[in-house]
Design an enzyme around this catalytic site. Structure first.
Site, short mmCIF file in Angstrom:
data_model
loop_
_atom_site.label_atom_id
_atom_site.label_comp_id
_atom_site.label_asym_id
_atom_site.label_seq_id
_atom_site.Cartn_x
_atom_site.Cartn_y
_atom_site.Cartn_z
CG ASP A 12 -2.00 -1.04 1.21
OD1 ASP A 12 -1.79 -2.07 0.54
OD2 ASP A 12 -3.04 -0.88 1.85
CB CYS A 50 -3.02 -7.17 -1.06
SG CYS A 50 -3.12 -5.72 -0.01
CG HIS A 104 -2.98 -11.41 0.15
ND1 HIS A 104 -2.92 -10.13 0.63
CD2 HIS A 104 -4.00 -12.02 0.78
CE1 HIS A 104 -3.90 -9.96 1.51
NE2 HIS A 104 -4.56 -11.08 1.62
#
Length: 513
Positions: A12, A50, A104
């Site tokens: 992020d 993500c 992830h």
């Protein structure tokens, strides 16, 4: 003996970095890396979420090919048995290592971060990761909360540390092991911050007095923004401190003073991250590997800090899709480094006077899906072939293209692309970056930010060139993964020259040529 790869991916992180021209942030260590690197100022993720973004750049395929738009499927089962970038390095004699958040975790990487396909040893996860969303933030009432804005005293944290600190320690340990064993490596290090919660050592707040923090330049929802394009930032509404503000759904807005606090904490988290990166790169110097290791620094997507009245990712705007991207290549982006010379001395953000500029900068529009072929070319491996139109059955191919040919092209040459002699350097098509984002409905819903596959009804396909961002929101069928461009629900067109912040949608006053 081969070139090593240190691949740093941040969760992020939008390009609020000194090397990207941000005047407020203190990021001396990342800026120092940039000062020895080629820095891409127009790099974009393929989806601002993500799991889809990471699976996309780790396989070199776009989300329509991985068929992952949420968190809930594993591409090898659900789409095709695609080779990944670390897998390709592993099959070519590299020891491949994963530290922190690279894939992830969860079903989208088979609950194993794609081990053993992608990695030589089981991936490392910091033991304190599990406390990430617990009540560890001391509020004004002295009690502990699960807040969005969460400066902490590290000594009071579980085990007296934070996940990114543990990841840095483990990555440094592995660098030393690789040095001792003389093994060529592909080491991926995934940092969590500035992902929410904005939990970081409280001393970093000192770098950003609240009176220096402004609101976003455009903190309102644009008048002509189609409702399907808006993301209602559901995730931050669920944090205790935001919930207490009782903000109306879907448009808010958040109170100005709280907007400033979020922005302040995002910056503080970036400086905390910068320290981790500084320690890691300093360790690369310490083991004497800065002269034969390529370093890549990027993020999985950006994060809106109040622009367009939006927070978090989950959109097709530049603030959500644009990422930092830089490559340090010894002997290419810098003159060759002799053994033992320090390239990355650690810089303290609390005392360092910032003023480092990128070694080289490219304004070329590039995509994260190009990372795989680019790193293959930089390390002298065979570049995976371009994927055919339909590639579900093809294990090794890439939908990105290597961007190494942009590394030494000076910006002046970029203008005259027609008359070049070598066909490799001749791209008559203007480079574009493609991103996309799914929605469950035409208006903002509680699941608009993160719709599950079965609930997706509309896909926003977005194209970014150097001159404009153009987005079409079209009907999408999740059962057969088909988009119907005959059924356009809404459109957006922003001209970068006159509207760099993407506030004035002119889609309806153009002829759509």
């Amino acid at each position: 003996d081969g070139i090593n790869v240190l691949f740093i991916v941040v969760d992020d992180l939008r390009p609020v970095l000194g090397c990207y021209g941000d005047k407020l942030v203190k990021s001396p260590n990342i800026d120092q890396l940039a000062s020895q690197s080629i820095v891409f100022s127009n790099a974009y993720a393929q989806q601002a979420l993500c799991a889809p973004s990471r699976v996309s750049f780790l396989t070199g395929r776009r989300p329509d090919t991985t068929r992952l738009y949420d968190f809930y499927s594993y591409w090898r089962v659900h789409a095709g048995n695609y080779s990944t970038m670390p897998q390709y390095f592993k099959e070519n004699g590299y020891v491949t290592l994963s530290v922190g958040k690279v894939f992830h975790y969860g079903v989208s990487s088979n609950y194993s971060d794609d081990y053993p396909y992608s990695w030589s040893i089981p991936p490392f996860h910091p033991s304190t990761e599990k406390y990430e969303n617990d009540k560890t933030c001391r509020g004004k009432d002295g009690k502990l909360h699960a807040n969005l804005v969460c400066p902490v005293d590290v000594t009071e944290m579980p085990k007296g540390t934070l996940p990114d600190m543990q990841s840095t320690e483990e990555a440094i340990r592995l660098l030393n092991v690789m040095k001792t064993n003389k093994q060529k490596f592909f080491l991926a290090v995934g940092y969590h911050k500035p992902h929410i919660p904005l939990r970081y050592p409280q001393e970093f707040l000192k770098l950003y007095p609240l009176e220096n923090i402004t609101l976003a330049p455009d903190p309102w929802v644009p008048e002509k923004l189609p409702s399907v394009a808006y993301n209602p930032w559901t995730d931050i509404r669920q944090r205790d401190d935001v919930e207490a503000l009782n903000v109306s759904f879907p448009y808010g807005p958040l109170p100005d003073d709280f907007q400033r606090q979020i922005r302040q904490s995002y910056y503080a988290a970036v400086s905390y991250l910068d320290v981790q990166v500084g320690l890691l790169l300093n360790a690369l110097d310490n083991v004497g590997l800065s002269n034969n290791t390529v370093v890549v620094f990027t993020a999985d997507h950006g994060w809106s800090l109040g622009e367009h009245g939006e927070w978090a990712k989950y959109s097709n705007f530049d603030v959500a899709t644009r990422v930092p991207l830089m490559f340090y290549v010894p002997g290419v982006t810098t003159s060759s480094v002799s053994q033992g010379v320090r390239v990355f001395p650690y810089l303290d953000p609390f005392s360092h006077i910032v003023g480092l500029v990128p070694q080289g900068q490219s304004k070329k529009v590039v995509e994260l899906v190009s990372l795989f072929p680019t790193l293959a070319e930089l390390t002298g491996l065979q570049v995976p072939p371009a994927c055919p139109e339909m590639s579900f059955h093809v294990a090794l191919c890439t939908e990105g293209m290597s961007i190494v040919h942009y590394f030494n092209a000076s910006e002046e040459m970029d203008q005259e692309e027609e008359g070049c002699d070598h066909k490799d350097e001749c791209f008559n098509e203007e480079p574009v970056a493609l991103s996309q984002y799914p929605r469950p409905a035409d208006t903002p819903q509680w699941n608009s930010d993160k719709p599950k596959l079965k609930d997706i009804r509309i896909m926003g396909y977005s194209m970014r060139t150097s001159d404009y961002r153009y987005t079409l929101w079209v009907q999408f069928n999740p059962n057969n993964f088909s988009a119907n461009f005959e059924d356009v629900h809404a459109g957006e067109l922003y001209m970068m020259e006159t509207d760099p912040n993407q506030d004035y949608n002119i889609y309806n006053n153009t002829s759509h040529g």
